[in-house]
Design a protein around this motif. Structure first.
Motif, PDB file in Angstrom:
ATOM      1  N   GLY A 137       0.798  -1.225   0.000  1.00  0.00           N
ATOM      2  CA  GLY A 137       0.000   0.000   0.000  1.00  0.00           C
ATOM      3  C   GLY A 137       0.822   1.262   0.000  1.00  0.00           C
ATOM      4  N   GLY A 138       2.081   1.177  -0.439  1.00  0.00           N
ATOM      5  CA  GLY A 138       2.912   2.366  -0.486  1.00  0.00           C
ATOM      6  C   GLY A 138       3.606   2.688   0.820  1.00  0.00           C
ATOM      7  N   LYS A 139       3.316   1.940   1.873  1.00  0.00           N
ATOM      8  CA  LYS A 139       3.945   2.200   3.172  1.00  0.00           C
ATOM      9  C   LYS A 139       5.298   1.490   3.233  1.00  0.00           C
ATOM     10  N   GLY A 140       6.229   2.097   3.949  1.00  0.00           N
ATOM     11  CA  GLY A 140       7.552   1.504   4.059  1.00  0.00           C
ATOM     12  C   GLY A 140       8.324   1.559   2.765  1.00  0.00           C
ATOM     13  N   MET A 141       8.149   2.660   2.008  1.00  0.00           N
ATOM     14  CA  MET A 141       8.860   2.831   0.741  1.00  0.00           C
ATOM     15  C   MET A 141       9.450   4.233   0.689  1.00  0.00           C
ATOM     16  N   ARG A 142      10.682   4.341   0.225  1.00  0.00           N
ATOM     17  CA  ARG A 142      11.319   5.641   0.078  1.00  0.00           C
ATOM     18  C   ARG A 142      12.213   5.636  -1.161  1.00  0.00           C
ATOM     19  N   SER A 193      13.638   6.555   8.372  1.00  0.00           N
ATOM     20  CA  SER A 193      12.210   6.850   8.272  1.00  0.00           C
ATOM     21  C   SER A 193      11.431   5.655   7.740  1.00  0.00           C
ATOM     22  N   CYS A 194      11.974   5.008   6.727  1.00  0.00           N
ATOM     23  CA  CYS A 194      11.329   3.838   6.130  1.00  0.00           C
ATOM     24  C   CYS A 194      11.183   2.712   7.154  1.00  0.00           C
ATOM     25  N   ARG A 195      12.242   2.464   7.890  1.00  0.00           N
ATOM     26  CA  ARG A 195      12.202   1.393   8.888  1.00  0.00           C
ATOM     27  C   ARG A 195      11.218   1.696  10.010  1.00  0.00           C
ATOM     28  N   ARG A 196      11.166   2.955  10.428  1.00  0.00           N
ATOM     29  CA  ARG A 196      10.236   3.331  11.498  1.00  0.00           C
ATOM     30  C   ARG A 196       8.784   3.097  11.058  1.00  0.00           C
ATOM     31  N   GLU A 197       8.475   3.527   9.826  1.00  0.00           N
ATOM     32  CA  GLU A 197       7.123   3.342   9.312  1.00  0.00           C
ATOM     33  C   GLU A 197       6.810   1.867   9.127  1.00  0.00           C
ATOM     34  N   ALA A 198       7.769   1.097   8.630  1.00  0.00           N
ATOM     35  CA  ALA A 198       7.562  -0.332   8.417  1.00  0.00           C
ATOM     36  C   ALA A 198       7.330  -1.063   9.738  1.00  0.00           C
ATOM     37  N   ASN A 221       7.834  -5.299  11.228  1.00  0.00           N
ATOM     38  CA  ASN A 221       9.062  -5.836  10.632  1.00  0.00           C
ATOM     39  C   ASN A 221       9.758  -4.696   9.905  1.00  0.00           C
ATOM     40  N   ASP A 222      10.967  -4.369  10.308  1.00  0.00           N
ATOM     41  CA  ASP A 222      11.653  -3.228   9.693  1.00  0.00           C
ATOM     42  C   ASP A 222      12.753  -3.628   8.717  1.00  0.00           C
ATOM     43  N   ASP A 223      12.777  -4.908   8.294  1.00  0.00           N
ATOM     44  CA  ASP A 223      13.736  -5.322   7.270  1.00  0.00           C
ATOM     45  C   ASP A 223      13.350  -4.714   5.925  1.00  0.00           C
ATOM     46  N   GLU A 237       2.689   8.819   8.157  1.00  0.00           N
ATOM     47  CA  GLU A 237       3.471   9.865   8.807  1.00  0.00           C
ATOM     48  C   GLU A 237       3.284  11.186   8.068  1.00  0.00           C
ATOM     49  N   HIS A 238       3.099  12.276   8.826  1.00  0.00           N
ATOM     50  CA  HIS A 238       2.938  13.598   8.241  1.00  0.00           C
ATOM     51  C   HIS A 238       3.956  14.546   8.884  1.00  0.00           C
ATOM     52  N   ALA A 239       4.887  15.029   8.083  1.00  0.00           N
ATOM     53  CA  ALA A 239       5.908  15.951   8.581  1.00  0.00           C
ATOM     54  C   ALA A 239       5.335  17.367   8.631  1.00  0.00           C
TER      55      ALA A 239
END
Length: 629
Positions: free
Chosen positions: A164-169, A183-188, A194-196, A593-595
């Motif tokens: 769904g587009g999450k955990g992608m940068r 940031s990617c790992r935190r969101e994942a 799982n942050d792999d 996440e919203h910066a």
């Protein structure tokens, strides 16, 4: 055949499943959280069971509660829909261990395709082309940075358990890699536990092509052709269509055959989607289309496939789960016409597409030309707890040009208020010349920029339409009579009243009650205004200047919470000097996440937000005092 089905989901997909189950004579059981006690899917189901508080982690994501609800109601099977637990192999296994039918992929298939690194290795072995990149076991930041440097920038970081587009940068330069990785790992971690990650080469002119596959317990696997989901914003699909523009028969045959091989490699059963990334710099070519991942569930965009094939995929799911073979063979499937789907969201493009919550006081979705898939009705509320989708608007025509025009017309004749939506943005995407000419890639929306989201000043004819409504439209909400129009405003012994002053935002209009638009799309607002829809955008006209309040705003240096959420990072302290655009903090809401950034150069004079704190909409989180010039 299953006689009673529990649907472990909510919203439009739950309503979609209920519709087919009812047509098949299958009784349905809904589950709901506190926030969904009066939701449409609860009202439509034959029975409903409460499973917990509003947060999904305490209700829809608690498998034990869902299985208990099935046992309590005597349901024989569980359909997970999409999202939530639909691709959770442990939950699928628990359902089966409880003696229930799992309407989904086998747990072994989910596990095989659930982690992107393992899936890519499996696909290589099956002879399915994969994107160049790194999917090794060494997950240290140093090794990942080294591999990214070797691949060459830009590079894409993807969570192995993502979706769904999450955990992608996307990372454009080496100096940005470590920050993006963090940031990617935190969101994942927050989304999937799982942050792999894996790394992939960023494809030039990428198009997102996916193939619908279906398998059964008798060893049969078929494909139902391809969809194009290239129109994306931040990796989230916006508009999907089937078939894919520019796909020739030879390329279609190769990509669909690869998708079938992929499904057979994991002994697949049920509905699934093989997603490919295509390098379209020289058009669609089979040697430039690479496997990305498999979604082991029904997809959000499944209606466009149903429209071009005439197949009810939910019916197929229920039949196959009951042990029946796939209803049609490959040579019995064909493409008829063209289908396009737009995702109508409760979000405000003007504020960076932040979700818009609240009560749907008005909800008029035009279904004269479109198939509407929705989980809400007028009077329902959009809450901050779940995905803010209002509806999927789907059209089917003989060709692509007709489908685009029909979808634009349907959007322009729909209205949602006072909750903000992306309706005008969707219209502009469909009206974009590159989209119309099928010059597609996943960067189209980003390249178009503000042209797709900026609401323009309405032209005078729009104001004239509002004036007709204010003066008492004799022709109803959609009627138009040119003879009566000539007499409109006529008065005995006095001049005709044909002019009225109206305000729209900061613009003033000397609007006339003659002219305007035949069959105007006009709606009353909640505060004495008249709303006119033009090109998907809603313009509110008032008979008085706009009323302004003294509330804090970004222009004053106040950083407001755009919606309820949790502060997950604070990057500044009181007294810090900041520059325009600098990140001040990160708010997590609606699973994203919203910066929040500084509106101008200045100094942080007050800071009321703290990491881990919950905040309400429009709460002042900090104040930035502008730098002296």
């Amino acid at each position: 055949m299953i006689s009673k089905l529990l649907i472990a989901n909510r919203g439009e997909i739950a309503c979609r499943i209920i519709r087919t189950a009812r047509a098949m004579g299958i009784a349905t059981v809904a589950v709901y959280s506190d926030a969904d006690a009066k939701a449409l899917h609860v009202r439509q189901a034959d029975e409903a069971v409460h499973i917990g508080p509003s947060p999904a982690a305490e209700s829809y994501l608690v498998g034990e509660k869902i299985i208990a609800a099935a046992k309590q109601t005597g349901a024989e099977a569980i359909h997970p829909g999409y999202g939530f637990l639909s691709e959770n192999a442990d939950f699928a296994q628990a359902v089966m261990d409880a003696g229930l039918i799992w309407v989904g992929a086998p747990p072994s298939s989910i596990r095989a395709m659930g982690l992107k690194d393992a899936a890519k290795k499996l696909m290589r072995e099956a002879g399915v082309p994969v994107t160049p990149g790194y999917d090794g076991d060494d997950q240290s930041a140093e090794r990942l940075k080294q591999e990214a440097d070797a691949i060459g920038y830009p590079v894409l970081i993807k969570a192995v358990a993502g979706g769904g587009g999450k955990g992608m940068r996307k990372v454009d330069a080496a100096e940005d890699f470590l920050t993006s990785l963090e940031s990617c790992r935190r969101e994942a971690k927050a989304s999937f536990g799982n942050d792999d990650v894996i790394l992939e080469k960023w494809i030039t002119s990428p198009r997102h092509i996916e193939v619908q596959v279906f398998g059964d317990s008798h060893g049969n696997v078929v494909h139902l052709f391809e969809r194009d989901c290239s129109l994306q914003r931040r990796h989230q699909k916006v508009i999907e269509e089937a078939p894919a523009p520019g796909m020739d028969e030879a390329t279609r045959e190769e990509i669909c055959a690869a998708a079938v091989r992929a499904a057979k490699a994991v002994d697949y059963e049920g509905a699934g989607t093989i997603e490919f990334i295509a390098d379209a710099s020289e058009g669609l070519r089979a040697d430039r289309i690479f496997f990305m991942e498999m979604n082991t569930r029904l997809q959000v965009e499944h209606p466009v496939t149903e429209e071009i094939t005439g197949v009810d995929l939910v019916e197929w799911q229920l039949r196959v789960a009951s042990g029946e073979p796939i209803p049609l063979k490959q040579n019995e499937l064909s493409i008829e016409g063209w289908a396009i789907e737009a995702r109508l969201y409760a979000e405000d493009p003007a504020t960076g597409f932040l979700p818009s919550t609240g009560r749907l006081e008005s909800l008029l979705l035009d279904d004269r030309w479109a198939r509407i898939e929705t989980g809400v009705e007028e009077g329902d509320s959009v809450t901050p707890f779940y995905d803010p989708m209002i509806a999927k608007v789907v059209v089917h025509e003989d060709d692509r040009d007709q489908a685009i025009e029909t979808l634009k017309r349907s959007l322009n004749h729909s209205f949602v208020g006072p909750v903000k939506t992306n309706k005008g943005f969707l219209f502009e995407c469909l009206d974009n010349s590159d989209f119309a000419d099928a010059k597609l890639d996943t960067g189209l929306i980003g390249a178009a920029g503000d042209k797709l989201i900026s609401q323009k000043v309405p032209d005078k004819s729009v104001a004239d339409t509002a004036a007709r409504r204010y003066k008492g439209d004799r022709f109803g909400w959609g009627g138009y009579d040119p003879i009566l129009d000539e007499l409109f405003g006529f008065r005995l012994n006095k001049p005709s009243e044909n002019t009225v002053t109206l305000w729209c935002g900061s613009e003033t209009f000397a609007a006339t009650t003659k002219g305007g638009r035949p069959c105007p799309n006009t709606y009353p607002s909640l505060d004495e205004g008249i709303i006119v829809t033009d090109r998907g955008f809603d313009y509110t006209f008032y008979p008085h200047p706009p009323r302004t309040g003294g509330a804090a705003s970004a222009a004053d240096g106040a950083i407001l919470a755009p919606m309820p959420g949790k502060v997950i990072a604070v990057d500044v302290a009181e007294g810090d000097a900041v520059t325009a655009g600098q990140r001040l903090m990160v708010l997590e809401a609606m699973k994203m996440e919203h910066a929040l950034t500084a509106p101008f150069d200045g100094t942080v004079t007050e800071l009321s937000a703290s990491e881990g704190g919950q905040v309400q909409v429009e709460a002042v989180l900090c104040l930035v005092e502008p730098a002296e010039k």
